[in-house]
Motif scaffolding. Sequence first.
Motif, PDB file in Angstrom:
ATOM      1  N   LEU A  31       0.812  -1.219   0.000  1.00 42.28           N
ATOM      2  CA  LEU A  31       0.000   0.000   0.000  1.00 42.28           C
ATOM      3  C   LEU A  31       0.846   1.270   0.000  1.00 42.28           C
ATOM      4  CD1 LEU A  31      -2.645  -1.087   2.663  1.00 42.28           C
ATOM      5  CD2 LEU A  31      -2.877  -1.162   0.170  1.00 42.28           C
ATOM      6  N   HIS A  70     -17.618  -0.751  -6.531  1.00 36.44           N
ATOM      7  CA  HIS A  70     -17.295  -0.004  -5.320  1.00 36.44           C
ATOM      8  C   HIS A  70     -18.402   1.004  -5.024  1.00 36.44           C
ATOM      9  CE1 HIS A  70     -12.637  -0.663  -5.785  1.00 36.44           C
ATOM     10  NE2 HIS A  70     -13.314  -1.789  -5.632  1.00 36.44           N
ATOM     11  N   TYR A 107      -8.969   5.806   1.834  1.00 35.91           N
ATOM     12  CA  TYR A 107      -9.528   4.621   2.478  1.00 35.91           C
ATOM     13  C   TYR A 107      -8.740   4.235   3.734  1.00 35.91           C
ATOM     14  CZ  TYR A 107     -12.864   3.792  -1.250  1.00 35.91           C
ATOM     15  OH  TYR A 107     -13.933   3.910  -2.127  1.00 35.91           O
ATOM     16  N   THR A 108      -7.468   4.556   3.765  1.00 36.78           N
ATOM     17  CA  THR A 108      -6.689   4.330   4.989  1.00 36.78           C
ATOM     18  C   THR A 108      -7.200   5.214   6.115  1.00 36.78           C
ATOM     19  OG1 THR A 108      -4.727   3.712   3.703  1.00 36.78           O
ATOM     20  CG2 THR A 108      -4.382   4.380   5.989  1.00 36.78           C
ATOM     21  N   ARG A 137      -9.738  -0.892  -0.614  1.00 35.81           N
ATOM     22  CA  ARG A 137      -8.418  -0.252  -0.630  1.00 35.81           C
ATOM     23  C   ARG A 137      -7.404  -1.107  -1.393  1.00 35.81           C
ATOM     24  NH1 ARG A 137      -5.136   0.762   4.909  1.00 35.81           N
ATOM     25  NH2 ARG A 137      -5.313  -1.529   4.892  1.00 35.81           N
ATOM     26  N   ILE A 154     -14.048  -1.957   3.450  1.00 38.16           N
ATOM     27  CA  ILE A 154     -13.113  -0.883   3.115  1.00 38.16           C
ATOM     28  C   ILE A 154     -11.712  -1.443   2.888  1.00 38.16           C
ATOM     29  CG2 ILE A 154     -12.102   1.269   3.913  1.00 38.16           C
ATOM     30  CD1 ILE A 154     -15.076   1.374   3.150  1.00 38.16           C
ATOM     31  N   THR A 155     -11.364  -2.484   3.602  1.00 31.71           N
ATOM     32  CA  THR A 155     -10.039  -3.094   3.429  1.00 31.71           C
ATOM     33  C   THR A 155      -9.872  -3.686   2.036  1.00 31.71           C
ATOM     34  OG1 THR A 155      -9.914  -3.600   5.801  1.00 31.71           O
ATOM     35  CG2 THR A 155      -8.442  -4.829   4.333  1.00 31.71           C
ATOM     36  N   GLU A 203      -7.948  -0.546  -5.069  1.00 33.55           N
ATOM     37  CA  GLU A 203      -7.413   0.743  -5.516  1.00 33.55           C
ATOM     38  C   GLU A 203      -5.891   0.677  -5.664  1.00 33.55           C
ATOM     39  OE1 GLU A 203      -9.466   2.638  -6.565  1.00 33.55           O
ATOM     40  OE2 GLU A 203     -11.286   2.674  -5.356  1.00 33.55           O
ATOM     41  N   VAL A 236      -6.105   5.264  -2.094  1.00 30.08           N
ATOM     42  CA  VAL A 236      -5.535   4.412  -1.043  1.00 30.08           C
ATOM     43  C   VAL A 236      -5.404   5.197   0.257  1.00 30.08           C
ATOM     44  CG1 VAL A 236      -3.471   3.148  -0.328  1.00 30.08           C
ATOM     45  CG2 VAL A 236      -4.337   2.898  -2.660  1.00 30.08           C
ATOM     46  N   HIS A 237      -4.944   6.443   0.142  1.00 34.69           N
ATOM     47  CA  HIS A 237      -4.796   7.290   1.329  1.00 34.69           C
ATOM     48  C   HIS A 237      -6.151   7.566   1.980  1.00 34.69           C
ATOM     49  CE1 HIS A 237      -3.411  10.533   3.927  1.00 34.69           C
ATOM     50  NE2 HIS A 237      -4.373  11.299   3.423  1.00 34.69           N
ATOM     51  N   ALA A 274     -15.987   8.783  -0.293  1.00 31.87           N
ATOM     52  CA  ALA A 274     -15.736   7.579  -1.087  1.00 31.87           C
ATOM     53  C   ALA A 274     -16.755   7.447  -2.224  1.00 31.87           C
ATOM     54  CB  ALA A 274     -15.795   6.347  -0.185  1.00 31.87           C
TER      55      ALA A 274
END
Length: 344
Positions: free
Chosen positions: A132, A215, A270-271, A311, A307-308, A314, A267-268, A169
């Motif tokens: 990631l 998504h 969703y983190t 991500r 969400i994991t 993505e 990615v950022h 999102a």
Amino acid sequence: MNRLLANSVLRRCVMNGGRSMTGEHVVQSPEFTAAAVFSFRPFDLSVMVADQDFGSFQWRRMMCSAAEPAAKAPAVKQADAGAAKKEGEDQVAVSSYWGISRSKITREDGTEWPWNCFMPWDTYESNLSIDLSKHHVPKNFVDKFAFRTVKLMRIPTDIFFKRRYGCRAMMLETVAAVPGMVGGMLLHLRSLRKFQQSGGWIKALLEEAENERMHLMTMVELVKPKWYERLLVLTVQGVFFNAFFVIYVSSPKLAHRIVGYLEEEAVHSYTEFLKDIESGAIENVPAPAIAIDYWRLPKDSTLKDVITVIRADEAHHRDVNHFASDIHFQGKELRDAPAPVGYH
């Protein structure tokens, strides 16, 4: 005129190629019946054809040999409608004259497959081991332009949504689903124009677009957009689609680099979404049924699990688009390198 034509047909029926016919045969003759009916109808060229032998006209029989079925009684129609409705369901099965129907599809446990938007063979398990932290460092003008463009696009998003990551999102996915469709469409047209294979990249980009759309379908189950958010989506999609279309036609390497940086931002985001779930700022609700089936998640999965896997998707799209941009920077075409098909 009608009477003259009818008499002409009657005369041909009686003569029958030079042979005489009895009165009983004349009455029973189909031509006689047609002529009799015709004599009471207005003149209509649509029911006449030219006689190839004598230049006169003869009656055209119906094009279909089978008679039209009689109209069904209301009771019969209601019975058919009741039969079309599946037992235990609110939806009515749509019958088709063309014989198009979906075969019965079941899950592994034998229960009926509930989705029409995707099938069991479209489901997959995300690669959660993907790195990631990858980041493409801008090296040239095109990279820097793409990187700064994405950072500029993030500013109004941060101002409007702040830490409302559910709505954020949803908006992100309406944009992220556009590039794959535009790229796949343009590669498809290029393949048709140049009579060339695409190396699998058409399928790869369309798979990306479909995955991003799924998504969005998942996020809509979790976040109900308000009217002004729907209006914003309509505006952003209209602007972004046309802008990205022009960019991809002008410079595919720039277009893919922009998407690569967009996916890094995804990615950022969703983190940060996961951090709020873990801290309790966002409730960790049960996962929607569509997400459980699409990503083959356990039945007791939660929002955090959804969400994991999103991500991870993505991150995969990030790698694919940076890879595609690198191919163009090397002076090659996408079809010269193997497409990453089969992830989704």
